[in-house]
Write a protein that holds these residues in place. Sequence first.
Motif, mmCIF file in Angstrom:
data_model
loop_
_atom_site.group_PDB
_atom_site.id
_atom_site.type_symbol
_atom_site.label_atom_id
_atom_site.label_comp_id
_atom_site.label_asym_id
_atom_site.label_seq_id
_atom_site.Cartn_x
_atom_site.Cartn_y
_atom_site.Cartn_z
ATOM 1 N N PRO A 25 86.358 -17.550 46.331
ATOM 2 C CA PRO A 25 87.907 -16.946 46.705
ATOM 3 C C PRO A 25 89.213 -17.066 45.532
ATOM 4 O O PRO A 25 89.318 -18.047 45.129
ATOM 5 C CB PRO A 25 87.896 -17.178 47.849
ATOM 6 C CG PRO A 25 86.053 -17.343 48.468
ATOM 7 C CD PRO A 25 85.975 -18.658 47.045
ATOM 8 N N THR A 27 92.964 -15.898 45.200
ATOM 9 C CA THR A 27 94.246 -14.470 45.370
ATOM 10 C C THR A 27 94.838 -14.508 44.808
ATOM 11 O O THR A 27 95.551 -15.164 43.592
ATOM 12 C CB THR A 27 95.211 -15.481 46.881
ATOM 13 O OG1 THR A 27 94.860 -16.125 47.777
ATOM 14 C CG2 THR A 27 96.358 -14.562 47.301
ATOM 15 N N GLN A 29 98.212 -13.736 42.055
ATOM 16 C CA GLN A 29 99.366 -13.816 41.741
ATOM 17 C C GLN A 29 100.020 -12.625 41.662
ATOM 18 O O GLN A 29 100.462 -12.107 40.955
ATOM 19 C CB GLN A 29 99.264 -15.357 40.920
ATOM 20 C CG GLN A 29 98.326 -16.523 41.186
ATOM 21 C CD GLN A 29 98.131 -17.566 40.628
ATOM 22 O OE1 GLN A 29 98.641 -17.515 39.204
ATOM 23 N NE2 GLN A 29 96.083 -18.124 40.638
ATOM 24 N N GLY A 65 99.707 -7.557 42.538
ATOM 25 C CA GLY A 65 99.435 -9.067 42.321
ATOM 26 C C GLY A 65 100.382 -9.942 44.459
ATOM 27 O O GLY A 65 100.709 -10.610 44.580
ATOM 28 N N ARG A 67 99.769 -6.918 47.090
ATOM 29 C CA ARG A 67 99.457 -6.776 48.024
ATOM 30 C C ARG A 67 97.523 -6.406 48.024
ATOM 31 O O ARG A 67 97.271 -6.323 47.204
ATOM 32 C CB ARG A 67 100.216 -5.226 49.094
ATOM 33 C CG ARG A 67 101.397 -5.340 49.366
ATOM 34 C CD ARG A 67 101.594 -3.871 49.627
ATOM 35 N NE ARG A 67 101.059 -3.050 50.921
ATOM 36 C CZ ARG A 67 101.517 -2.266 51.555
ATOM 37 N NH1 ARG A 67 102.488 -1.347 50.483
ATOM 38 N NH2 ARG A 67 101.550 -2.031 52.460
ATOM 39 N N LEU A 68 97.394 -6.378 49.170
ATOM 40 C CA LEU A 68 95.986 -6.241 49.083
ATOM 41 C C LEU A 68 95.053 -4.717 49.805
ATOM 42 O O LEU A 68 95.730 -4.662 50.614
ATOM 43 C CB LEU A 68 94.588 -7.706 49.582
ATOM 44 C CG LEU A 68 95.054 -8.928 48.975
ATOM 45 C CD1 LEU A 68 94.483 -9.756 49.196
ATOM 46 C CD2 LEU A 68 93.694 -8.610 47.063
ATOM 47 N N SER A 72 89.666 -5.508 51.185
ATOM 48 C CA SER A 72 89.796 -6.644 49.308
ATOM 49 C C SER A 72 89.785 -8.010 49.847
ATOM 50 O O SER A 72 91.177 -8.487 50.652
ATOM 51 C CB SER A 72 90.727 -6.075 48.717
ATOM 52 O OG SER A 72 90.937 -7.124 47.392
ATOM 53 N N GLU A 73 88.531 -8.770 49.609
ATOM 54 C CA GLU A 73 88.700 -9.874 49.558
ATOM 55 C C GLU A 73 88.377 -10.667 48.313
ATOM 56 O O GLU A 73 87.462 -10.606 48.151
ATOM 57 C CB GLU A 73 87.343 -10.558 50.672
ATOM 58 C CG GLU A 73 87.626 -10.494 51.798
ATOM 59 C CD GLU A 73 86.819 -11.125 53.109
ATOM 60 O OE1 GLU A 73 85.645 -11.379 52.364
ATOM 61 O OE2 GLU A 73 86.619 -10.350 54.380
ATOM 62 N N ALA A 97 89.780 -10.816 38.331
ATOM 63 C CA ALA A 97 89.587 -10.904 39.959
ATOM 64 C C ALA A 97 88.695 -9.437 40.484
ATOM 65 O O ALA A 97 89.658 -8.501 39.588
ATOM 66 C CB ALA A 97 90.833 -11.169 41.504
ATOM 67 N N SER A 117 95.353 -11.225 36.422
ATOM 68 C CA SER A 117 95.785 -11.772 37.480
ATOM 69 C C SER A 117 96.534 -12.535 38.141
ATOM 70 O O SER A 117 96.750 -13.117 39.313
ATOM 71 C CB SER A 117 94.663 -11.259 38.559
ATOM 72 O OG SER A 117 93.732 -11.322 39.132
ATOM 73 N N THR A 120 92.066 -18.875 37.631
ATOM 74 C CA THR A 120 91.197 -18.793 38.627
ATOM 75 C C THR A 120 90.295 -20.296 38.448
ATOM 76 O O THR A 120 91.063 -20.774 37.824
ATOM 77 C CB THR A 120 89.888 -17.558 38.584
ATOM 78 O OG1 THR A 120 89.232 -17.914 37.397
ATOM 79 C CG2 THR A 120 91.525 -16.801 38.770
#
Length: 479
Positions: A25, A27, A29, A65, A67-68, A72-73, A97, A117, A120
């Motif tokens: 997983p 997030t 940035q 980067g 808001r999702l 979304s995961e 991502a 994004s 990772t």
Amino acid sequence: MNGVGLELLQLGNRFAELSASFYHPVTPQPLKNPFLVAFSTDAAALIGLDPCQASAQQLSEYFGGHRLLPGSEPLASVYSGHQFGGYSAQLGDGRAALLGDLPGSDGQRWELQLKGSGKTPYSRHADGRAALRSVIREYLASEALAALGVPTTRALCIIGSETPIYRESIESAATVVRLSPSHIRFGHFEYFYYTRQPEQLKQLADFVIEHHYPHCNESEKPYLAMYSEVVERTAKLMASWQVLGFCHGVMNTDNMSILGLTLDYGPFAFLDEYQPDYICNRSDEHGRYAYRQQPAVAMWNCVCLAQSLTGLVKQTDLEQALNRFEPLYAVAYTEQMKLRLGMSDKAPQDAELIEAFLQLLQQAKADYNAAFLALEQVADGDPEPFTLLLGDNEAVADWLQRYRARIGVNATELMSRHNPRIILRNYLAQQVIGRAEQGDFTDLAQLHAALREPYKEHLEIYSQASPEWGKNLSLSCSS
Ligand code: AMP
Ligand code: MG
């Protein structure tokens, strides 16, 4: 146009059904002060997104980067691959991502991947970012190839920013939202093969079949059927690239799509002069990925994929499937090339006529795509542009005589539907990138608009050969 607003897009994530060893997983940035650079309404239509209900600000927040989207995961997947012939044991989504997937207007599900994004677990020592210039190239090329009917991942939008990144100079970071039914690469299979995880490998093959090749389940040997179809799609993709003069530049197995799509646009180029040995990637010193090598390299990549599948498919079956590559490629190439030459029926000498045409182009160092447009005028009764380009000599005259005798009455009509009036030449991309880096995106939008309709007449410069300074540009991999 029908469609829903951005906030109503509800994402799932099929890829996350795979076990934890497939991904991590992540997030995205946030980019500093993100802004919308470009938006493809064609790509939006694929996922049922109404462009009028996707404001520049919303797009910048979701894909910069900050808001999702609902559901979304994001995750980054692991893969490996053969890079320039050598095996790299661990690669992965180092700067992308997978945001999730959603049902498209065509009934299939589309994955949204945010490229650039941030870091990772697979970023190694790099920054996880993408330069504005490189995402503009990916955006334009994927939308251009799609409009030309070449299988490719798509690009929804570009978000620019004030986040600095350090390449050969300081540049600004950007993201591109990539759309594809799947982003799975040959390298995903190689990773689980070389790390000796047969269970996961089987899981991956089952996943690909279930979601992308469901008809293969009707075969007695579903894994073989899947491999066979990948070989077929890859061979046909190579035919499309060669016929158009598209050079990918980095045909490592981690850049090969399991769906036979053009994937990962780096230092690609469309041929200027017809030079079969042309190398578009400045780092490719030995020309492993030169234009003429592409079909053979793609087949070599299919061998790598076959190796990864040896636990699931009998070696002799894999070999048989692989042996179809060359004939499939040859048939597809000749068929597509004939359309560019205005020939729809079959004649025994066609392959030879095409070869002779290419030899003339090579000798005259003629512009590859301009030559087809000049030939269209031959079919229309005016050989002058063609002889101007290729020379007024006996060899050309002989070839023209054979060509004229071969084509039918529908030749020009056929050619006008198969010879693009615009090619994304590197110098055109460079020009709009230069403007975009100054904050002016109008030229980018104009070029994109023309690329959407490649068979229409556009500004004259779009159909003409590159100026001397812009010919045969070779680009670095830095992106
Ligand atoms: P490419 O040559 O762009 O296909 O990239 C090869 C590998 O390096 C892939 O696994 C990418 O995700 C990774 N990669 C390329 N550029 C970056 C970057 N700036 N940050 C992190 N990973 C990267
Ligand atoms: Mg890549």
